[in-house]
Write an enzyme that holds these catalytic residues in place. Structure first.
Site: not given
Ligand code: NAP
Ligand code: F7E
Length: 334
Positions: A15-17, A84, A129, A131, A157, A161, A187, A192
């Protein structure tokens, strides 16, 4: 196997992180193990190529025996649980799967640690998160959400969480484990996934500039997010596990911007001042319940961990558009 290097096990390495963290831990000379799921994960090849120093272990957060095996193979000092289902919109369509992976998966890995770590030495990071707060006005402090704010998740979600957050706290209190949650606000960056709104926009902007696409379809444009750069946030995760005491921390920028403001800056990067002709709204991208406004207060992490984000909002948009202009140009098929 080196006896002196620190060892880390990372779920969500594809994933991204996971990518940002792998780079950071490599710079810090860790021996890194990453969990990869699926019989034929299409991301495997790219991961092997980009991170040849990561040892991949096949496991799944839903399969506890596979996690125990991963613990036995990696023998980690630190475990980062980034795996996740992380897409909020997807979680409404697949709520049970989200509960199993994003929620119960945390219990599965905590149990795998407890059952294999006889000396209780492993340090555990849970990817919690913003969220979990839900973005409603009644529970939102003026300076932004902090570690003591009330939770009110607004999606399957967010609810899953919240289980992960509490079970992590519960294992810390029950078994004296060094188990912490980073409560991270959005982030983003060049890694991403294209299903998230920021990357969806920057990819489209690059493609519009290159003449590969005419417009972009989005859902609601008014929600506001506290958007930071993922490279800054993995440094905060690592710092949480180096601290003297296991505590939960918010990581955020302390600023919030709407999707419209993201569009403003992204289109300006390609010389377009009015993005409206290029954006269509499609209800398919709207959610049954929306999170209106997220704003985080990172004071505790800044004070106690010495963490601070470096990339600001305009810098984030710029780096994402610049990256996608290069990526999309390479994909042009002549
Ligand atoms: P991401 O890009 O969606 O990566 C999610 C990772 O989870 C992928 O490597 C995916 O693997 C793996 N995964 C999914 N299902 C799985 C399973 N059953 N067993 C093992 N691994 C599995 O998410 P991210 O943005 O890097 O975020 C990392 C973590 O931080 C997540 O838990 C997310 O919910 C949390 N988070 C993210 C944000 C943000 O803004 N990015 C903010 C707050 C919290 P595959 O590649 O195989 O699908
Ligand atoms: O949506 C609106 C959508 O999917 C941001 C995850 O990393 O951050 C992320 O969750 C906003 C929302 O991120 C589209 O409705 C409009 O209001 O990029 P998002 P998210 O929902 O904020 C939190 C902190 C996490 O923990 C999560 O894992 O954008 N929006 N139009 C859209 N969103 C998407 N995806 N696609 C659209 O076309």
């Amino acid at each position: 196997m080196s006896e002196t290097k620190k060892r880390a096990l990372v779920t969500g390495i594809t994933g991204q992180d996971g990518g940002h963290l792998a780079k950071l831990l490599h710079e810090k000379d860790y021996e890194i193990y990453g969990i990869i799921r699926g019989q034929h994960n299409p991301k495997r090849e790219a991961i092997v190529e980009e991170f040849p120093y990561v040892t991949l272990i096949e496991a799944d957060l839903c399969d506890q025996s596979s996690l125990i095996r991963a613990m036995e193979l990696a023998k980690p000092d630190e475990v980062y649980n980034l795996g996740a289902i992380s897409h909020v919109g997807y979680s409404f369509k697949n709520p049970q799967l989200t509960a199993d992976i994003t929620g119960k998966g945390v219990l599965n890995i905590l149990e795998a640690i407890r059952l294999t770590d006889a000396e209780n030495k492993v340090r555990f990071y849970q990817a919690s998160t913003s969220e979990m707060f839900g973005g409603l006005e009644y529970n939102r402090p003026e300076k932004g959400y902090n570690e003591d704010s009330a939770f009110h998740p607004r999606s399957p979600y967010g609810v899953a969480k919240l289980y992960g957050y509490w079970i992590t706290k519960n294992y810390r209190e029950s078994y004296n484990m060094f188990a912490v949650s980073g409560i991270l606000f959005n982030h983003e960056g060049e890694r991403r996934g294209p299903e998230f709104v920021t990357r969806k926009i920057t990819k489209a902007v690059a493609r519009i500039k290159l003449g590969l696409q005419e417009y972009i379809e989005l859902g609601d444009l008014w929600p506001k997010r506290d958007w930071g750069y993922a490279g800054d946030y993995v440094e905060g995760m690592w710092r949480m596990l180096q601290a003297d005491e296991p505590k939960d921390y918010v990581l955020a920028t302390g600023e919030t911007y709407s999707i419209e403001q993201f569009l403003d800056l992204a289109f300006k990067e390609i010389g377009i001042d009015d993005w409206h002709p290029y954006v269509k709204q499609n209800p398919a991208f709207m959610r049954p319940a929306e999170v209106d406004l997220l704003l985080g207060d990172p004071s505790k992490a800044e004070k106690e961990l010495g963490w601070k984000r470096e990339v600001d909002f305009p810098g984030l948009v710029k780096l994402m558009v610049e990256n996608d202009l290069i990526v999309e140009a390479k994909n042009i098929k002549l």
